[in-house]
Scaffold this motif. Sequence first.
Motif, short mmCIF file in Angstrom:
data_model
loop_
_atom_site.label_atom_id
_atom_site.label_comp_id
_atom_site.label_asym_id
_atom_site.label_seq_id
_atom_site.Cartn_x
_atom_site.Cartn_y
_atom_site.Cartn_z
N UNK A 23 0.85 -1.20 0.00
CA UNK A 23 0.00 0.00 0.00
C UNK A 23 0.88 1.25 0.00
N UNK A 26 2.45 1.49 -3.40
CA UNK A 26 1.42 1.88 -4.36
C UNK A 26 1.18 3.37 -4.33
N UNK A 27 1.08 3.92 -3.13
CA UNK A 27 0.86 5.36 -2.98
C UNK A 27 2.03 6.17 -3.55
N UNK A 30 2.24 5.85 -7.41
CA UNK A 30 1.14 6.62 -7.97
C UNK A 30 1.47 8.11 -8.01
N UNK A 213 -15.75 4.87 -3.25
CA UNK A 213 -15.13 4.00 -2.25
C UNK A 213 -15.92 4.08 -0.96
N UNK A 220 -16.05 7.84 -0.27
CA UNK A 220 -15.05 8.70 -0.92
C UNK A 220 -15.29 8.67 -2.42
N UNK A 222 -13.32 9.35 -5.81
CA UNK A 222 -11.97 9.60 -6.31
C UNK A 222 -12.00 9.86 -7.80
N UNK A 256 -8.72 11.81 1.64
CA UNK A 256 -8.60 10.84 2.73
C UNK A 256 -8.60 11.42 4.13
N UNK B 11 -8.22 1.01 -5.67
CA UNK B 11 -7.89 1.64 -4.39
C UNK B 11 -6.76 0.89 -3.68
N UNK B 12 -6.63 -0.40 -3.93
CA UNK B 12 -5.53 -1.17 -3.32
C UNK B 12 -4.22 -0.87 -4.06
N UNK B 14 -3.32 1.77 -5.74
CA UNK B 14 -2.78 3.11 -5.56
C UNK B 14 -2.51 3.41 -4.08
N UNK B 15 -2.70 2.40 -3.23
CA UNK B 15 -2.33 2.56 -1.83
C UNK B 15 -3.34 3.32 -0.99
N UNK B 16 -4.56 3.47 -1.53
CA UNK B 16 -5.57 4.21 -0.77
C UNK B 16 -6.15 3.33 0.33
N UNK B 17 -6.09 2.05 0.13
CA UNK B 17 -6.64 1.09 1.08
C UNK B 17 -5.60 0.00 1.30
#
Lengths: 411, 411
Positions: A23, A26-27, A30, A213, A220, A222, A256, B11-12, B14-17
Amino acid sequence: MKASIITVGDEILIGQVIDTNSAWLGGELNQLGVDVVEILSVSDKAAAITGALDRAFGISDVIIMTGGLGPTKDDITKKTIADYFGVEMYFDDATYDKIKALFERFGRTMTDMHKVQCYMPINATLLNNDMGTAPGMMFTKGEKLLFSMPGVPFEMKYIFENGIKPVLHARNEGKSYVFHKTIMTSGIGESFIAEKVEHISDGFPEGLSLAYLPSLGSVRLRITGKGTRPDIKDDVLRYAGIIEKEVSKYVYGYDNEALESAIKRHFDKLGWTLATAESCTGGYLSHKLTSIPGSSSYFQGGVVSYSNELKMKLLGVKKETLESHGAVSEQTVIEMANGARKLNDASVGIGISGIAGPDGGTPEKPVGTIWYAIALPDGTTHAHLLKATKDRGKNIEYTATMVMSRLLSLI
Amino acid sequence: MKASIITVGDEILIGQVIDTNSAWLGGELNQLGVDVVEILSVSDKAAAITGALDRAFGISDVIIMTGGLGPTKDDITKKTIADYFGVEMYFDDATYDKIKALFERFGRTMTDMHKVQCYMPINATLLNNDMGTAPGMMFTKGEKLLFSMPGVPFEMKYIFENGIKPVLHARNEGKSYVFHKTIMTSGIGESFIAEKVEHISDGFPEGLSLAYLPSLGSVRLRITGKGTRPDIKDDVLRYAGIIEKEVSKYVYGYDNEALESAIKRHFDKLGWTLATAESCTGGYLSHKLTSIPGSSSYFQGGVVSYSNELKMKLLGVKKETLESHGAVSEQTVIEMANGARKLNDASVGIGISGIAGPDGGTPEKPVGTIWYAIALPDGTTHAHLLKATKDRGKNIEYTATMVMSRLLSLI
């Protein structure tokens, strides 16, 4: 640029460890405009790692791999990568000197086991790890890149920040852009939002998409822009503005932000204080509110009044109210909210009482019947009834979310 | 039996979750004796989902998939699975009636969008979901099984427990045996336990293994027996007994019993009651204690005394104590514990005060300095100092765990 993340370790597959590295990565990827197409978690077995590498090289330009670089027998990632590329290992003196110095600093002796950590595939470019003994590694395969890091989160983060991010940034610059804007809503369901905004997303230009989401009590929205146009960010922001207008009543924040954080923000701005009186939520609301750093700026205190005695003694709930209406009633939560406000000399008071379950329901008040009230500085008190489920944990979380959401819309 | 877990959702990626579903499923499948070989997280795109299905069917006997079953346009899992099998969708009246009844109960009207949720692939066996609107689905492909569930954790857990677990259990029965016995300990570190019990696990017969599962403030010891011998269970229980003897001082329960559940059990047995006074933990301790159904049998109430005023007014903490020793001190928590006990007329009182962070520390009392006290029916009060980290969330959780663990060892 497309990326795959591979995490190596049986502890992930058997559920002993939650994979938070993916995660985080991933963030970060991104943010760099790199498109993560897949996350793959595999076992500490050579065949599993090799299979994952084959798959990831097939679909991605960059592979980020974590785990399996430690000194014990189950750490086989390095040897497997060397075999994958068909190269030999060499003893890296610089790594040896670094580990030795580290051990001397902590007064420990290096064992043969740690010497294993000094062998590196000859085609690896080593990436400095100031947080531990195993360096990161970079490999190239044609135009494609493979990075391997230890799985320990703070070592992984250090290597990524210092050794990987600059490389990817330079590679991706000017090639592709990814931008997200997230609108935080509460108090409205996913499908009701969709009814209001779907006509907007249906007219999105190329490269833009909208995701819903949902979580308990909040949704949320997005808006994502992906593509080669440098101005995709402007499109995302423009459409985010249009969408926000349609649901403005329900918007409490962006990107978030948690409800409890938005509450602190608003209370601080208003110079108000808050106090709580919880029965069925058992302190979960005050826990959520105080989980935000610095919440003592507005949060005065709370009472978890499980017993009727405490409701009367501390909150001034009248005996007659409890006898004629019961502990789970509009009248009781109104008195609790006002009692909490008075007890703490706070601007706003909250009272919650309900039957969280799984037992304790009656035909008139089944499990999931939850009343709450919010007493405001202007002297008004707003009471609401929630009809929740039979699941205790879910009811507690749902109630806290709905109360926070309602509080935000009132202030 | 081999299994792949597939989680669907941008969402997984991109690290949102953080993907907690996979860890939970991994743990559950492992308990059933099912070998999880891979976890794959993919995007909400048909090609990505189809690619993941191809891969998973290639290496596993069972696929467990979560996510993408909601009512909005980004939820495409169901349609993609139907296309994957080349089958049509039908309108399922039973699902329609259920959603309609649910909406009526909540006083809402069903929209066309919710009707989309009622279309099911004709080859799906529907799995009941009492926690939400989208049922789970089971598909067969030759001898192999595919399960699809919503990604919302409590819906996913409900469907797995009720619809999937029994099927997998029946499939695996008689083929291979897996039996676990878990001993719950607290108040001792992983490596210290290992020193005491490693000589026992070194002598384990074929098929038995010991895992140390540390979490904040507690360590679970899981003895697992796997194999084709039906009597592997007897071996596991025998060795669990031997191991327990070595660490009996630290054992508080078995098979994943939570500390808060063990506390309720002991208090109910003793006929005692409990009251809390929390500062830095902000209600998290009372939340944990009241998360157990029926906790009102012994839990009287709690005060979240963030302000000094509340500490004095409700708990009788002396002004002199706060002035000379500070709110975070041995003396203050002793007075808080006794104050909580008195206020609620409870058998046992707990007081907690500390600096949870990330700010608010001083050279003498750095962030992570946390005092707690437990006042017992015999009039004694036991105070302890914890030296925790700089992470607020971690400190709150650690403190609650240590206090509960200490409470259990005292009573």
